[in-house]
Design a protein around this motif. Structure first.
Motif, short mmCIF file in Angstrom:
data_model
loop_
_atom_site.label_atom_id
_atom_site.label_comp_id
_atom_site.label_asym_id
_atom_site.label_seq_id
_atom_site.Cartn_x
_atom_site.Cartn_y
_atom_site.Cartn_z
N LEU A 141 0.69 -1.03 -0.02
CA LEU A 141 0.01 0.09 0.01
C LEU A 141 0.88 1.24 -0.15
N SER A 142 0.44 2.24 -0.68
CA SER A 142 1.15 3.22 -0.81
C SER A 142 0.33 4.63 -1.09
N ASP A 143 0.73 5.88 -0.69
CA ASP A 143 -0.14 7.05 -0.89
C ASP A 143 -0.06 7.61 -2.36
N ALA A 144 -0.65 8.73 -2.60
CA ALA A 144 -0.50 9.44 -3.70
C ALA A 144 0.72 9.51 -4.41
N THR A 145 1.70 9.91 -3.58
CA THR A 145 2.93 10.22 -3.96
C THR A 145 3.83 9.06 -4.07
N GLY A 146 3.30 7.95 -3.94
CA GLY A 146 4.12 6.57 -3.88
C GLY A 146 4.73 6.20 -2.88
N ARG A 147 4.88 7.03 -1.67
CA ARG A 147 5.42 6.59 -0.32
C ARG A 147 4.58 5.53 0.31
N PRO A 148 5.28 4.39 0.84
CA PRO A 148 4.51 3.34 1.43
C PRO A 148 3.63 3.89 2.85
#
Length: 307
Positions: A141-148
């Motif tokens: 799972l990651s956020d909109a910026t690609g960070r986990p």
């Protein structure tokens, strides 16, 4: 790979997520939940029996009781089947170290326990956080910026309160369910989005209009609507033309005050060299000089004029 260990941690990750999101409990309350916490209550009006979950006091030292939903009942039944001894059919009594109180709790049939080498120890909060982190990493799972993404037990408590208030539960009822002593704490957990605020405001206006006479909400005429829009246009024109004229004539704190605005027309001529010099204002004599002057007086001399 240890398949038994992987299956064990996967199961307790599922049990933790489901328990927290259906109860909004704290992690300490989750770990202190026992088999005796499930009770039955008969409604006095209909005589129907409803299951309840008793939450032990943790942070506010106040017990509370939660209604068990069908989804939560399925989770609790699965946990009980998991921890029950297959030979005796009872849940083992285990001791748990309370890190907040710094003491060992008496043996109790805790639901969050596991069999390790024939000895069932209790699960601690560090294990809960580790299995949540492992689950999120495994799912990618990651956020909109690609960070986990990272999840903590407290995040599920926020989601529970937000979902409860969004679906129509009054905030003061959500406060009791969450075990907060102050309703402002409950509203701080509630995540409010701009779209929800606009929709809630529109629904409030619609409800208020139904309680008032219909003639108060008649459709405005074209002339009234034009006057309403012209009011804002006139404000823009006044602000656009008056602000440059007032910029050098008024104090900065009174530029927008209409009562202090100068009359229309050209103002008084300013000197070529800038503002005229201010008159000299000598400083008043200090207290030290007055005391020194009094000390020079003779003992019998009056306080008036010296001869």
């Amino acid at each position: 790979m240890h398949l038994d260990r992987a299956e064990h941690r996967a199961f307790w990750a599922w049990a933790t997520v489901e328990f927290l999101r259906h109860t909004g409990a704290r992690v300490e309350e989750l770990l202190e939940t026992t088999h005796h916490a499930m009770i039955q209550y008969r409604l006095p009006t209909t005589g129907e029996i409803v299951p309840l979950l008793q939450i032990a006091p943790s942070k506010t030292d106040v017990e509370r009781v939660l209604l068990v939903s069908p989804e939560l009942a399925d989770v609790l039944a699965t946990i009980i089947r998991r921890v029950r001894d297959p030979r005796t059919g009872v849940i083992p009594l285990v001791t748990r170290y309370d890190s907040e109180e710094r003491q060992w709790d008496p043996p109790a049939p805790l639901l969050f326990q596991y069999n390790r080498g024939g000895e069932p120890p209790a699960i601690n909060s560090q294990t809960i956080r580790e299995i949540l982190k492992e689950t999120v990493t495994f799912m990618g799972l990651s956020d909109a910026t690609g960070r986990p993404l990272t999840f903590t037990p407290q995040d599920f408590r926020r989601m529970f309160i937000t979902d409860a208030i969004r679906t129509g539960l009054p905030p003061h009822i959500a406060q009791v369910i969450a075990g907060h002593s102050n309703i402002n704490t409950t509203m701080g957990y509630n995540a409010i989005y701009p779209t929800e605020t606009i929709e809630a405001h529109r629904a409030f206006i619609a409800r208020r209009r139904t309680l008032r006479p219909a003639e108060e909400y008649r459709t405005p005429t074209n002339a009234e609507w034009g006057d309403f829009l012209g009011h804002f246009e006139r404000r823009k024109l006044l602000r656009r033309h008056l602000r440059p004229r007032l910029r050098h004539r008024l104090h900065p704190r009174t530029r927008l005050c209409p009562l202090l605005a100068p009359p229309a027309g050209p103002g008084p001529a300013r000197p070529v060299g800038g503002d005229p010099p201010q008159p000299h204002r000598p400083h008043r004599r200090s207290r030290t000089r007055r005391l020194a002057r009094r000390g020079r007086r003779t003992q019998g001399q009056p306080r008036g004029r010296r001869g």
